[in-house]
Scaffold this active site. Sequence first.
Site, short mmCIF file in Angstrom:
data_model
loop_
_atom_site.label_atom_id
_atom_site.label_comp_id
_atom_site.label_asym_id
_atom_site.label_seq_id
_atom_site.Cartn_x
_atom_site.Cartn_y
_atom_site.Cartn_z
N ASP A 238 15.45 45.48 21.59
CA ASP A 238 16.29 45.42 22.36
C ASP A 238 16.77 45.08 23.08
OD1 ASP A 238 15.32 48.20 21.60
OD2 ASP A 238 14.44 48.58 23.72
N LYS A 260 21.17 49.39 22.87
CA LYS A 260 21.59 50.44 22.45
C LYS A 260 22.09 49.58 24.05
CE LYS A 260 18.21 52.36 20.96
NZ LYS A 260 17.22 53.30 21.37
N ASP A 293 7.44 48.86 29.38
CA ASP A 293 6.25 49.41 28.57
C ASP A 293 7.35 50.41 27.48
OD1 ASP A 293 3.09 49.94 29.22
OD2 ASP A 293 3.86 52.11 28.09
N THR A 321 6.09 47.98 33.28
CA THR A 321 6.86 48.78 33.67
C THR A 321 7.85 48.36 34.42
OG1 THR A 321 7.67 51.19 33.30
CG2 THR A 321 6.19 50.47 34.40
N ALA A 322 9.01 48.69 33.91
CA ALA A 322 10.39 48.19 35.25
C ALA A 322 10.14 48.52 36.86
CB ALA A 322 11.88 48.78 34.98
N MET A 373 17.23 54.49 34.89
CA MET A 373 19.08 54.55 34.44
C MET A 373 19.37 55.03 35.27
SD MET A 373 16.92 55.52 30.32
CE MET A 373 15.56 56.64 30.74
N GLY A 402 15.87 43.33 37.98
CA GLY A 402 13.95 42.97 38.81
C GLY A 402 13.50 42.09 37.61
#
Length: 450
Positions: A238, A260, A293, A321-322, A373, A402
């Site tokens: 990605d 994307k 994740d 995860t972020a 997002m 981050g």
Amino acid sequence: MIVVGGGEVALRKIRLVAEAGAQITALAVEFCGELQAMASASDRLVLLSASYSRGHLATFEHAVLVIAATNDRDINRVVSADAQSLNILSNVVDDPDYSTVIFPSIVDRSPIQIAISSGGDAPVLVRLLRTQFEALVPAGLGKLAALAGRFRVRVKSKFLSGSDRKAFWEEVFYGPIAEQAYANNLGRAEVLLAQKLAATDGFSTGEVYLIGGGPGDPDLLTFKALRLMQQADIVLYDRLISPEVLNLVRRDATRIYVGKTAGDHPVTQDNINQKLVEYAQKGNRVVRLKGGDPFIFGRGGEEIETLAENGVSFQVVPGITAASGCASYAGIPLTHRDHAQSVHFIAGHLRSGKIDLNWRELVQANQTLVFYMGLNGMETICAKLLKYGLSPDTPAALIEKGTTDQQRVFIGDLTDLPALVRSADAKAPTLIIIGTVITLQRKLAWFNLE
Ligand code: SAH
């Protein structure tokens, strides 16, 4: 075997040899509480209260090894001399010159054992090395070795030449069969191994690994992610995958970008799902590398659904995860006894200019909100939270890129954060955190400080 000594040091040695299944007699004037407890729980350890004197060792029958672990160096050396005269192996704690045997550090993946020793010169270095090996060697390696043991004779009778056998086992140990054993799917590993053995020409199974690549810093990858990335034939990745993470993929792997950018979808989701199936069915080891994740706003579920429908085997490797990566690297604990007892992960993207959420639930007290997002919709998010009752001075933070060396952290409140972020021209990916936990950041920031 005999252990002379009853304190901490003796305890450590006794634990070690007890694990290996030894029958132990320990001799000391006094025994520590743990040893007493151990002796009453196990019939393989007997405690004898006595002080050691020269010649004592000769009174024990069947002793093959003695460990001298008292805190008196002279007694330890007497034990060693007695052992030598009786031809019994001896280990004197912290005194390699008086030992005929030393205990290596062990990485135990029975039936596989890795022993590390410096011959008594550098025990701390040995311990450090052991930690490195522990991290390097998969926890399930023993299961794989045991499986191989059950097939050894059959493989030997099928492949008459040593080099054919070697090639066969190398493919088994470095690929989907090994990974199934590590994932504790022993039945499936066994079926695959039997199939591979029965096949006349090269049989290779494809598999898909859906891997969380974390938020950016490559050090945040898991051991498993790294191991599978290094086996990949094909990688689909990605936009969120940092170049540093992508760099860790096996050099010869084919890399396919399926990223994307907001509003622009070069490869459709259906297309990705389909590609994963096709590549795996051709026998490839396919890595699907996602930011953060895969099961958090990652469409990981959809991708493996298609795999499952097509009977392609897969594994999912979680990533940082972020929210947890950015929070940690910004110094903002997501929960805190005095501030927040729960944390929400929220998709904050605009859909035709709107964000559809249960705002009433989001303005409750004592919780932290994390918007993924949310950069485009930041103004709307803040305005909605104010409208539904959050106080204007509620702390709000935005973290840009981050965990990378370009990380920037903007701290404000619901009224001034958007302007602050726009004037600094922050770019995706960004994460928004809202809640009073942000007040702790002043004290707890530790990364990328000026
Ligand atoms: N599966 C991913 C999330 C994908 S959605 C995960 O678990 O992290 C994409 C959103 O993740 C971005 O819009 C942004 O809000 C967030 N994000 C991912 N990486 C980030 C980073 N390094 N810094 C800030 N936000 C990040």
